[in-house]
Design a protein around this motif. Structure first.
Motif, PDB file in Angstrom:
ATOM      1  N   GLN A 319      37.135  38.422  45.490  1.00 19.45           N
ATOM      2  CA  GLN A 319      36.624  37.250  46.188  1.00 19.45           C
ATOM      3  C   GLN A 319      37.322  37.009  47.525  1.00 19.45           C
ATOM      4  OE1 GLN A 319      36.651  33.735  43.743  1.00 19.45           O
ATOM      5  NE2 GLN A 319      35.782  32.410  45.310  1.00 19.45           N
ATOM      6  N   TRP A 320      38.635  37.277  47.576  1.00 19.47           N
ATOM      7  CA  TRP A 320      39.411  36.991  48.780  1.00 19.47           C
ATOM      8  C   TRP A 320      39.748  38.290  49.505  1.00 19.47           C
ATOM      9  CZ3 TRP A 320      38.369  32.167  48.674  1.00 19.47           C
ATOM     10  CH2 TRP A 320      38.436  31.430  47.500  1.00 19.47           C
ATOM     11  N   PRO A 321      40.024  38.249  50.803  1.00 18.27           N
ATOM     12  CA  PRO A 321      40.249  39.482  51.569  1.00 18.27           C
ATOM     13  C   PRO A 321      41.343  40.392  51.011  1.00 18.27           C
ATOM     14  CG  PRO A 321      39.905  37.654  53.068  1.00 18.27           C
ATOM     15  CD  PRO A 321      39.965  37.065  51.692  1.00 18.27           C
ATOM     16  N   TRP A 322      42.393  39.831  50.402  1.00 20.55           N
ATOM     17  CA  TRP A 322      43.492  40.660  49.902  1.00 20.55           C
ATOM     18  C   TRP A 322      43.117  41.443  48.647  1.00 20.55           C
ATOM     19  CZ3 TRP A 322      45.468  39.372  45.032  1.00 20.55           C
ATOM     20  CH2 TRP A 322      45.135  38.098  44.538  1.00 20.55           C
ATOM     21  N   GLU A 323      41.895  41.206  48.101  1.00 15.46           N
ATOM     22  CA  GLU A 323      41.457  41.907  46.894  1.00 15.46           C
ATOM     23  C   GLU A 323      40.066  42.507  47.048  1.00 15.46           C
ATOM     24  OE1 GLU A 323      41.667  38.785  43.964  1.00 15.46           O
ATOM     25  OE2 GLU A 323      39.883  37.760  44.725  1.00 15.46           O
ATOM     26  N   PHE A 324      39.593  42.680  48.281  1.00 17.41           N
ATOM     27  CA  PHE A 324      38.222  43.150  48.504  1.00 17.41           C
ATOM     28  C   PHE A 324      37.971  44.550  47.943  1.00 17.41           C
ATOM     29  CE2 PHE A 324      36.611  40.420  52.331  1.00 17.41           C
ATOM     30  CZ  PHE A 324      36.472  39.348  51.470  1.00 17.41           C
ATOM     31  N   VAL A 325      38.980  45.419  47.926  1.00 17.90           N
ATOM     32  CA  VAL A 325      38.771  46.793  47.446  1.00 17.90           C
ATOM     33  C   VAL A 325      38.571  46.813  45.934  1.00 17.90           C
ATOM     34  CG1 VAL A 325      39.784  49.099  47.226  1.00 17.90           C
ATOM     35  CG2 VAL A 325      40.036  47.809  49.362  1.00 17.90           C
ATOM     36  N   GLN A 326      39.470  46.134  45.202  1.00 17.88           N
ATOM     37  CA  GLN A 326      39.353  46.059  43.745  1.00 17.88           C
ATOM     38  C   GLN A 326      40.341  45.033  43.220  1.00 17.88           C
ATOM     39  OE1 GLN A 326      40.622  50.099  42.610  1.00 17.88           O
ATOM     40  NE2 GLN A 326      42.484  49.237  41.761  1.00 17.88           N
ATOM     41  N   ILE A 327      40.105  44.597  41.991  1.00 23.01           N
ATOM     42  CA  ILE A 327      41.091  43.800  41.277  1.00 23.01           C
ATOM     43  C   ILE A 327      41.343  44.443  39.914  1.00 23.01           C
ATOM     44  CG2 ILE A 327      40.578  41.615  42.434  1.00 23.01           C
ATOM     45  CD1 ILE A 327      38.918  40.806  40.020  1.00 23.01           C
ATOM     46  N   GLY A 328      42.476  44.107  39.325  1.00 20.99           N
ATOM     47  CA  GLY A 328      42.816  44.596  38.001  1.00 20.99           C
ATOM     48  C   GLY A 328      43.772  43.620  37.353  1.00 20.99           C
ATOM     49  N   ASN A 329      44.046  43.817  36.064  1.00 23.03           N
ATOM     50  CA  ASN A 329      44.991  42.912  35.403  1.00 23.03           C
ATOM     51  C   ASN A 329      46.418  43.397  35.606  1.00 23.03           C
ATOM     52  OD1 ASN A 329      46.251  44.204  32.925  1.00 23.03           O
ATOM     53  ND2 ASN A 329      44.093  44.698  32.601  1.00 23.03           N
ATOM     54  N   CYS A 330      47.340  42.483  35.483  1.00 22.73           N
ATOM     55  CA  CYS A 330      48.773  42.792  35.555  1.00 22.73           C
ATOM     56  C   CYS A 330      49.444  42.406  34.242  1.00 22.73           C
ATOM     57  CB  CYS A 330      49.414  42.067  36.731  1.00 22.73           C
ATOM     58  SG  CYS A 330      49.189  42.901  38.313  1.00 22.73           S
ATOM     59  N   GLY A 331      48.859  42.839  33.148  1.00 27.44           N
ATOM     60  CA  GLY A 331      49.449  42.585  31.846  1.00 27.44           C
ATOM     61  C   GLY A 331      48.618  41.641  31.003  1.00 27.44           C
ATOM     62  N   SER A 332      49.078  41.433  29.779  1.00 25.60           N
ATOM     63  CA  SER A 332      48.355  40.601  28.821  1.00 25.60           C
ATOM     64  C   SER A 332      48.342  39.140  29.255  1.00 25.60           C
ATOM     65  CB  SER A 332      48.995  40.711  27.442  1.00 25.60           C
ATOM     66  OG  SER A 332      48.849  42.014  26.922  1.00 25.60           O
ATOM     67  N   PRO A 333      47.253  38.421  28.960  1.00 22.69           N
ATOM     68  CA  PRO A 333      47.213  36.988  29.262  1.00 22.69           C
ATOM     69  C   PRO A 333      48.310  36.236  28.525  1.00 22.69           C
ATOM     70  CG  PRO A 333      45.020  37.836  28.765  1.00 22.69           C
ATOM     71  CD  PRO A 333      45.985  38.920  28.400  1.00 22.69           C
ATOM     72  N   ILE A 334      48.818  35.177  29.165  1.00 22.99           N
ATOM     73  CA  ILE A 334      49.881  34.347  28.609  1.00 22.99           C
ATOM     74  C   ILE A 334      49.273  33.000  28.212  1.00 22.99           C
ATOM     75  CG2 ILE A 334      52.074  33.198  29.098  1.00 22.99           C
ATOM     76  CD1 ILE A 334      52.568  35.440  31.184  1.00 22.99           C
ATOM     77  N   GLU A 335      49.486  32.598  26.959  1.00 20.97           N
ATOM     78  CA  GLU A 335      48.868  31.363  26.475  1.00 20.97           C
ATOM     79  C   GLU A 335      49.654  30.135  26.925  1.00 20.97           C
ATOM     80  OE1 GLU A 335      46.741  29.592  22.455  1.00 20.97           O
ATOM     81  OE2 GLU A 335      48.064  31.347  22.300  1.00 20.97           O
TER      82      GLU A 335
END
Length: 433
Positions: A319-335
């Motif tokens: 959505q934002w310019p710093w992630e236009f190429v792709q996005i990915g996760n950085c680990g498991s979600p934290i509750e």
């Protein structure tokens, strides 16, 4: 673009150490083109030369090897004997080995490998299974790291450490020696199924989870560890990328104690890509993952059996310019009370990686509540150089009281730590309508 003002970097760096070595099987180069099945192999020639030595020379040669290498490895003679026993099946037409001959032969078919000579990066962090030494209000933790050595072969190594009540991070001293795990008897690296390995080292930093199967032969990459709880049972899982030099697939590590590990290939259409991360508990009775199936967007995926992952629903797109190429996760979600906190990475101009975050609905994680408009962490101008420049990356953070402890890698070379106040992070995220 500045770093998030609520990000507190720790003055703690984990850098690769080429002095840390393990022994790996050595195989002589390929036989000549005119080689016939009845010919002796190069390995046979080496063994014949050893067996031609008299007993005194064998003993002196073995003593010389031990003088050079014994202080760098634990149980080196046992490693020599194990390797010689493996080689016996591939050799023929030689007299039985004496004990000393067996040890010397084994030495000729091993080599030292500096498993973290190039990089020590892409960390993830989970609570330590033993909290007896935790300080008041603090926590013991296990850190996993991707280590890279000669030939860009990736393995998994570990550190233990402590979080103080106020979020200060300390790492236990790293063991001087390192070792790989014991494999099952009659292990076949070509068999495509679960593999269980076991360590006998006391210090967790000695343990190196090195590729053992054909599918992993070029690397065990980017393990995302999570402490999973289900009906009172606590198990550590980690999704990781197995790489054979040509193709990739997702696999799963399971452990209770970080001494024995079970590694199993994942199945299904969603497991053919990298970067899968398991939620720390079931949602509506099903396992849940965040993954990226199309090299661009993040998906929410459910499974009934933990090992088969098909389909999925896209929930986050660049959505934002710093992630236009792709996005990915950085680990498991934290509750959190407010929802599932998911750290993400984005790739922008000149393939610069940065770390952001999103907040997912706790009951229905397919609903995005908020996300960061600006990255939380991006390559600092003073720390952008390395094995792969312009990259910051993490494989998992942990909650500790009112803070998030975020270990992250810099330029695919070394690792650092930051702490983030949860309230400030949530306040800086943009609501999604």
């Amino acid at each position: 673009m500045s770093q998030a003002t609520f990000l507190n970097r720790q003055a703690l760096y984990l850098r690769p150490d080429p002095a840390r070595v393990i022994v790996r099987p050595f195989k002589p180069a390929t036989e000549p083109k005119d080689f016939k099945p009845t010919d002796k192999t190069r390995a046979n020639h080496i063994v014949d030369r050893v067996l031609a030595l008299d007993d005194a020379t064998v003993a002196s040669q073995l003593a010389d090897v031990l003088e050079n290498f014994q202080g760098r490895h634990r149980n080196l003679l046992r490693s020599f004997e194990t390797r010689a026993a493996e080689m016996e099946e591939a050799l023929f037409d030689h007299a039985p080995f004496t004990k000393l001959q067996s040890q010397l032969v084994g030495a000729y078919f091993l080599n030292e490998y500096s498993f973290e000579a190039s990089a020590l990066f892409n960390p993830s962090i989970v609570p330590h299974p033993d909290q007896t030494l935790a300080p008041p209000g603090g926590m013991r933790f296990v850190l996993s790291l991707r280590a890279v050595g000669e030939g860009h072969v990736s393995s998994l190594t570990f550190r233990a450490g402590t979080l103080s009540k106020d979020g200060a991070v300390s790492i236990d001293p790293t063991a001087r020696l390192a070792a790989t795990a014991k494999l099952p008897d009659n292990f076949d690296p070509q068999v495509d199924g679960p593999v269980e390995v076991l360590f006998d080292t006391q210090d967790i930093s000695e343990r190196v989870l090195f590729p053992v199967t054909a599918a992993q032969s070029n690397g065990i990459e980017d393990a995302r560890f999570v402490l999973f709880e289900d009906e009172g049972e606590r198990t550590y899982y980690a999704t990781y990328t197995a790489y054979d030099g040509r193709g990739i697939r997702s696999e799963l590590i399971e452990t209770q104690d970080f001494l024995s590990f079970r590694m199993t290939p994942l199945k299904g259409s969603a497991a053919r890509n990298k970067g899968m991360a398991l939620f720390p508990r079931k949602i509506d009775g099903r396992y849940a993952m965040i993954g990226r199936q199309d090299n661009e967007n993040l998906y929410l995926i459910y499974s009934d059996d933990l090992l088969t992952w098909d389909g999925g629903k896209p929930i986050l797109r660049p959505q934002w310019p710093w992630e236009f190429v792709q996005i990915g996760n950085c680990g498991s979600p934290i509750e959190l009370d407010e929802g599932w906190l998911l750290f993400t990475h984005g790739v922008g101009p000149v393939r610069r990686y940065a770390i952001g975050a999103a907040l997912l609905d706790k009951a229905d994680p397919s609903k995005v509540i908020a996300r960061s408009r600006e990255p939380l962490v991006h390559p600092d101008p003073s720390q952008r150089e390395g094995y792969v420049p312009n990259v910051v990356y993490t494989c998992g953070a942990i909650r500790h009281g009112s803070r998030i402890i975020l270990p992250y890698a810099v330029s695919d070379t070394f690792s650092n730590f930051a702490t983030i106040k949860i309230e400030a992070l949530l306040g800086a995220m943009n609501p999604v309508s």
